[in-house]
Design an enzyme around this catalytic site. Structure first.
Site, short mmCIF file in Angstrom:
data_model
loop_
_atom_site.label_atom_id
_atom_site.label_comp_id
_atom_site.label_asym_id
_atom_site.label_seq_id
_atom_site.Cartn_x
_atom_site.Cartn_y
_atom_site.Cartn_z
N GLU A 156 -12.57 4.62 5.86
CA GLU A 156 -12.62 3.75 7.03
C GLU A 156 -13.79 4.03 7.97
OE1 GLU A 156 -7.90 3.59 7.87
OE2 GLU A 156 -8.94 5.49 7.79
N ARG A 173 -8.33 -1.19 8.50
CA ARG A 173 -9.27 -0.16 8.07
C ARG A 173 -9.53 0.84 9.18
NH1 ARG A 173 -14.11 -1.40 3.79
NH2 ARG A 173 -14.15 0.71 2.95
N CYS A 174 -8.45 1.38 9.65
CA CYS A 174 -8.55 2.28 10.78
C CYS A 174 -7.31 3.13 10.84
CB CYS A 174 -8.68 1.44 12.03
SG CYS A 174 -7.62 1.87 13.39
N GLN A 176 0.83 -1.21 0.00
CA GLN A 176 0.00 0.00 0.00
C GLN A 176 0.86 1.26 0.00
OE1 GLN A 176 -2.99 -2.21 3.09
NE2 GLN A 176 -3.16 0.02 3.07
N1 MCN Z 1 -13.90 9.65 -2.01
C1 MCN Z 1 -14.81 10.52 -2.58
N2 MCN Z 1 -15.22 11.62 -1.89
C2 MCN Z 1 -14.75 11.89 -0.63
C3 MCN Z 1 -13.84 11.00 -0.03
C4 MCN Z 1 -13.42 9.88 -0.76
O1 MCN Z 1 -15.26 10.26 -3.70
N3 MCN Z 1 -15.14 12.98 0.02
C5 MCN Z 1 -13.41 8.47 -2.74
C6 MCN Z 1 -11.91 8.61 -3.03
O2 MCN Z 1 -11.64 9.35 -4.14
C7 MCN Z 1 -11.47 7.17 -3.11
C8 MCN Z 1 -12.36 6.49 -2.08
O3 MCN Z 1 -13.51 7.33 -1.94
O4 MCN Z 1 -11.69 6.67 -4.39
C9 MCN Z 1 -11.68 6.33 -0.71
O5 MCN Z 1 -11.04 7.51 -0.42
P1 MCN Z 1 -10.30 7.89 0.96
O6 MCN Z 1 -11.29 8.08 2.02
O7 MCN Z 1 -9.38 8.99 0.65
O8 MCN Z 1 -9.45 6.59 1.34
P2 MCN Z 1 -8.14 6.02 0.63
O9 MCN Z 1 -8.29 6.10 -0.82
O10 MCN Z 1 -6.94 6.57 1.27
O11 MCN Z 1 -8.29 4.49 0.98
C10 MCN Z 1 -7.78 3.96 2.19
C11 MCN Z 1 -8.88 3.32 3.02
C12 MCN Z 1 -8.24 2.43 3.98
S1 MCN Z 1 -7.07 3.07 5.01
C13 MCN Z 1 -8.53 1.09 4.02
S2 MCN Z 1 -7.77 0.17 5.21
C14 MCN Z 1 -9.43 0.52 3.07
C15 MCN Z 1 -10.37 1.50 2.49
O12 MCN Z 1 -9.78 2.63 2.15
N4 MCN Z 1 -9.04 -0.50 2.29
C16 MCN Z 1 -9.80 -0.83 1.21
N5 MCN Z 1 -11.27 1.02 1.63
C17 MCN Z 1 -10.98 -0.08 0.87
N6 MCN Z 1 -11.75 -0.43 -0.17
C18 MCN Z 1 -11.38 -1.48 -0.94
N7 MCN Z 1 -12.16 -1.81 -1.97
N8 MCN Z 1 -10.24 -2.19 -0.70
C19 MCN Z 1 -9.46 -1.90 0.34
O13 MCN Z 1 -8.33 -2.58 0.56
CU1 CUM Z 2 -5.47 1.32 9.02
S1 CUM Z 2 -5.83 0.04 7.66
MO1 CUM Z 2 -5.91 1.34 6.18
O1 CUM Z 2 -5.21 2.59 7.09
O2 CUM Z 2 -4.72 0.83 5.22
#
Ligand code: MCN
Ligand code: CUM
Length: 795
Positions: free
Chosen positions: A740, A370-371, A223
């Protein structure tokens, strides 16, 4: 108004654009590490310890070497000669790559074999003879600190017990005063059990060291590929520019793919030694017993209450079971992640948290699943404590929350443990949720049902959580400051490639990042190709976890687009033969303020950047932005579940689940909803069925999908989703993280609902997972099935 309409048409902000990556995923055309086959590639398998704590007396590898097709057998002793038997963890601890002196958890890596095919390698592992001398085993924090407990980390010079850290935060004196003034103190003890991220794709790597170029290429399930490259450069003697980490498609990460695992390291070493590509693909049991566990935290919590429902103070003590090595991925300043993000949505004058972390004979835990670094535990404890306090006061649980929420006009708000939250409409989210679930009606229904011996319950969980680890002042991993980046290259014909330092694992970055560019530049999202995961051609970034991508990399995407727009504006002035000050912008087009019908499109500007740029202007339309966020983002969520508990069997069914999420401006509402539904399903799984535990000998119970349960479509409840939008004041497009929230806030809603259903029978707490036998035990035998036994024996 018309702009917004156009924006949806081009797939900009707010468009529920279908995920472009699904084109390949649903056709079975994804390219995962295990799909990659390199010429001359060899295969690696790992021999794992059957015992949880034992001295290694001897390892005999002669029979393994003798098997035809075996190319290399590695043991800890051989690794030690190259100073590679131990590696640093992300928490400044050390972790064995291959065991030398002792094994410290069941499943620990003891030896590995590289062979022509994986079956030969597996057979050869079985031919290795290891003689162990069993040692007493520690499987929980109580045993870890007991008098005379065996020392697990006798490899460390200054380690004389099993304690990793003692940490505290908050104001002890002020908190003591608050408790002295309280009308009433509400107490709760809980255990958040071990859980596992359990992505469908396990971990794996292919290391390919090319002696002729001295370049090391590693395909890896990571990641955070840039962090891995830096870490490899720092611990090996390879220069950083000669290391290329490629994270191809990932079959889910969920935090499991943040750490550095021994398998990665050994495949790299094997490739360097053999000068051939070496592939390691972990099997499901290996994944479930040895990688990235989460949680396993005990809590003692107390709330100081006034009779009118005001929370005056909070005290928390946690005991964290980290397993044999302290390898949490977390900002280095916070020993127990961001546990102190608890109670951030409540206005509480005083708070004090103490935490102790210990070693046990279990696989390294605490990676977070996921936290954002222990936020899940924090919010679970918070919402369980809040419900217990409302019950103790005999107050309506919704009203109790509302009375203590930070008010909309109270931002920026300093949280009880010192974070700064900046925006939110907590009361409104709760109202939307209560309205959607039909709160008053349900309470009536519940009373009616009770008369007929049926147990209905309603659980609420409300929380704001810190997402988007960054701001380089306060957050770093191994000294690497937390920021992120995006690079945008607009080609001559108006098509573009965007690359970021993040790494999608299923979240849909290929879809949503293009939407941010479309919003900023007015180019259709389909004209923008998004690439991530290859350190040779993406800008440096800290990777994807802690839902930091949108808050940090996503912000960088907006900022780099604005840099491109600024240059395009100069080109537009040149093309329109006016000065830049006379130029106005609307989505996708610059025009002359005084004659709006005369304008040029962003695509025309792109063409001119390569064919007709103004005198003296650097050609091309390309830029990079590094973004260091001023603060975390603070999304808010209100999850409400209703359940019916069968008093005869302890089985409980979910009736309805309502989710109200406020993640600021939504880039792609459909992707956001997908994130929430997936997260709620994981929350439901942890609350109802998921349990990795250990018997007294440290055997992992939950090493396969018969014992460790994933909910299928059949068990998964339906979800009713609602939204509130409070834009993030400091994010360039007003977005907050969402990835998360539902996993973090969801578990307490389910557990609170079951507790609400059974509370009249005197039950105080049942720890997760709320398996029917536990619920039944609570209803019939004891009122507190808490501090759940991590030691589960067969009797
Ligand atoms: N998004 C959006 N509008 C927002 C916020 C987010 O459209 N206001 C969209 C983003 O553009 C992105 C998605 O939602 O496509 C998730 O965005 P974000 O909240 O920024 O999270 P990350 O992309 O950093 O993803 C990490 C988070 C984590 S830490 C874990 S753990 C997790 C999760 O995402 N693992 C996942 N969701 C998952 N979903 C899938 N399918 N697979 C994982 O491994
Ligand atoms: Cu804490 S699990 Mo996600 O942050 O990759």
């Amino acid at each position: 108004m018309t702009q917004a309409k156009d924006e949806i048409k081009i797939g900009g902000l707010g468009a529920s654009r279908k995920r472009v990556e699904d084109n390949r995923f649903i056709r079975g055309k994804g390219r995962y590490v295990d799909d990659i086959v390199l010429p001359g590639m060899l295969h690696m398998e790992i021999l794992r310890s059957p015992l949880a704590h034992a001295r290694i007396v001897s390892i005999d590898t002669s029979k393994a070497w003798a098997i035809p097709g075996v190319r290399l057998v590695l043991t800890g002793e051989m690794m030690a000669t190259r100073n590679l038997a131990w590696m640093p963890t992300l928490s400044y601890d050390t972790q064995a790559v291959l065991a030398t002196d002792k094994v410290r958890f069941q499943g620990q890596e003891v030896a590995c074999v590289v062979a022509d095919d994986p079956y030969i390698a597996k057979d050869a592992c079985e031919a290795i003879v290891v003689e162990y001398e069993a040692l007493p085993v520690i499987v929980n924090p109580t045993q870890a600190v007991a008098q005379g407990a065996p020392l697990i980390r006798d490899d460390k010079d200054n380690q004389h017990d099993n304690v990793i850290y003692n940490w505290e935060v908050g104001d002890k004196e002020a908190t003591d005063r608050a408790f002295a003034q309280a009308d009433r103190v509400s107490k709760l003890e809980l255990h958040y059990p071990r859980s596992h991220p359990s992505p469908i794709e396990c971990c794996g790597s292919i290391a390919d060291f090319d002696r002729s170029t001295s370049k090391l290429t590693v395909y890896m399930t990571s990641q955070a590929p840039h962090v891995i490259r830096a870490a490899v450069a720092l611990v090996s003697e390879l220069p950083e520019h000669m290391i290329r980490i490629i994270s191809p498609d990932l079959g889910g990460g969920f935090g499991n793919k943040v750490p550095i695992y021994p398998g990665y390291v050994m495949s790299i070493l094997a490739s360097i030694l053999l000068e051939r590509p070496v592939k390691w693909i972990e099997d499901k049991t290996g994944n479930l017993i040895s990688t990235g566990f989460a949680r396993d935290v005990y809590l003692k919590g107390e709330l100081a209450l006034r009779n009118d429902g005001k929370i005056l103070g909070v005290r928390m003590h946690t005991d964290a079971d980290h397993g044999a090595f302290f390898s949490d991925a977390q900002p280095s300043k916070f020993k127990i992640g961001l546990m102190h993000s608890a109670f951030s949505c409540y206005d509480i004058p005083a708070a004090h948290l103490t935490a102790q972390g210990v070693y046990t004979n279990k696989a390294p835990g605490g990676v977070a699943y996921r936290c954002s670094f222990r936020v899940t535990e924090a919010m679970y404890f918070q919402e369980r404590m809040v419900q217990a306090a409302a019950d103790d006061l005999g107050m309506d649980q919704a009203e109790f929350r509302r009375r203590n929420f930070v008010r909309d006009d109270d931002f920026p708000h300093r949280t009880p443990f010192g974070f700064l939250t900046d925006s939110g409409q907590y009361g409104k989210c709760l109202d939307v949720g209560l309205e959607a679930i039909g709160y008053a009606d349900f309470l009536r229904e519940k009373e009616e049902a009770k008369k007929r011996g049926r147990l209905l319950g309603i659980g609420i969980s409300t929380m704001t959580e810190p997402l988007g680890a960054g701001n380089s002042r306060e957050y770093d991993i191994l000294g690497m400051k937390m920021f992120d980046s995006a690079q945008l290259r607009v080609h001559m014909t108006g098509k573009a490639i965007l690359r970021t330092g993040a790494k999608t694992q299923g979240q849909g970055h290929e879809t949503t990042w293009a939407q941010i560019v479309a919003h900023e530049l007015g180019m259709p999202a389909e004209d923008i190709l998004v690439e991530e995961g290859d350190t040779d051609n993406t800008p440096f970034g800290l990777g994807t976890y802690a839902s930091r991508s949108t808050p940090v990399a996503g912000a960088a995407v907006a900022m780099v687009s604005r840099k491109i727009r600024a240059k395009a504006r100069k080109i537009a002035a040149h093309l329109l033969e006016v000065s830049e000050e006379d130029i106005e912008w609307e989505l996708g087009r610059f025009y002359i303020r005084s004659s709006p019908e005369r304008g040029v499109s962003i695509q025309e500007c792109a063409m001119a950047a390569y064919s007709n740029m103004p005198d003296g202007m650097e050609p091309g339309l390309e830029n990079v932005a590094y973004y260091d966020p001023p603060n975390l983002t603070w999304p808010f969520a209100c999850y409400i579940a209703t359940v019916e508990v069968d008093p005869v069997t302890g089985v409980w069914d979910v009736l309805r689940v309502v989710a109200v999420d406020d993640c600021g401006v939504r880039i792609n509402p459909m992707v956001v909803e997908g994130q929430i539904m997936g997260g709620l399903t994981e929350a439901y799984a942890m609350a109802s069925m998921q349990f990795i535990t250990f018997d007294a000998q440290g055997n992992c119970v939950g090493s396969n999908y018969m014992d460790y349960l994933l909910p299928t479509a059949w068990e998964t409840p339906g979800y009713e989703l609602h939204e509130v939008v409070t834009p993030c004041p400091h994010h360039p497009i007003g977005a907050k993280g969402i990835g998360e929230c539902a996993t973090v806030g969801g578990p307490a809603a389910f557990v609170n609902a079951v507790m609400d259903a059974v509370k009249d029978t005197g039950v105080r707490n049942i720890d997760m997972p709320l398996l029917p036998d536990r619920v039944y035990e609570a209803l019939t035998k004891r009122h507190d099935v808490s501090g759940a036994p991590p030691v589960k024996t067969d009797d």
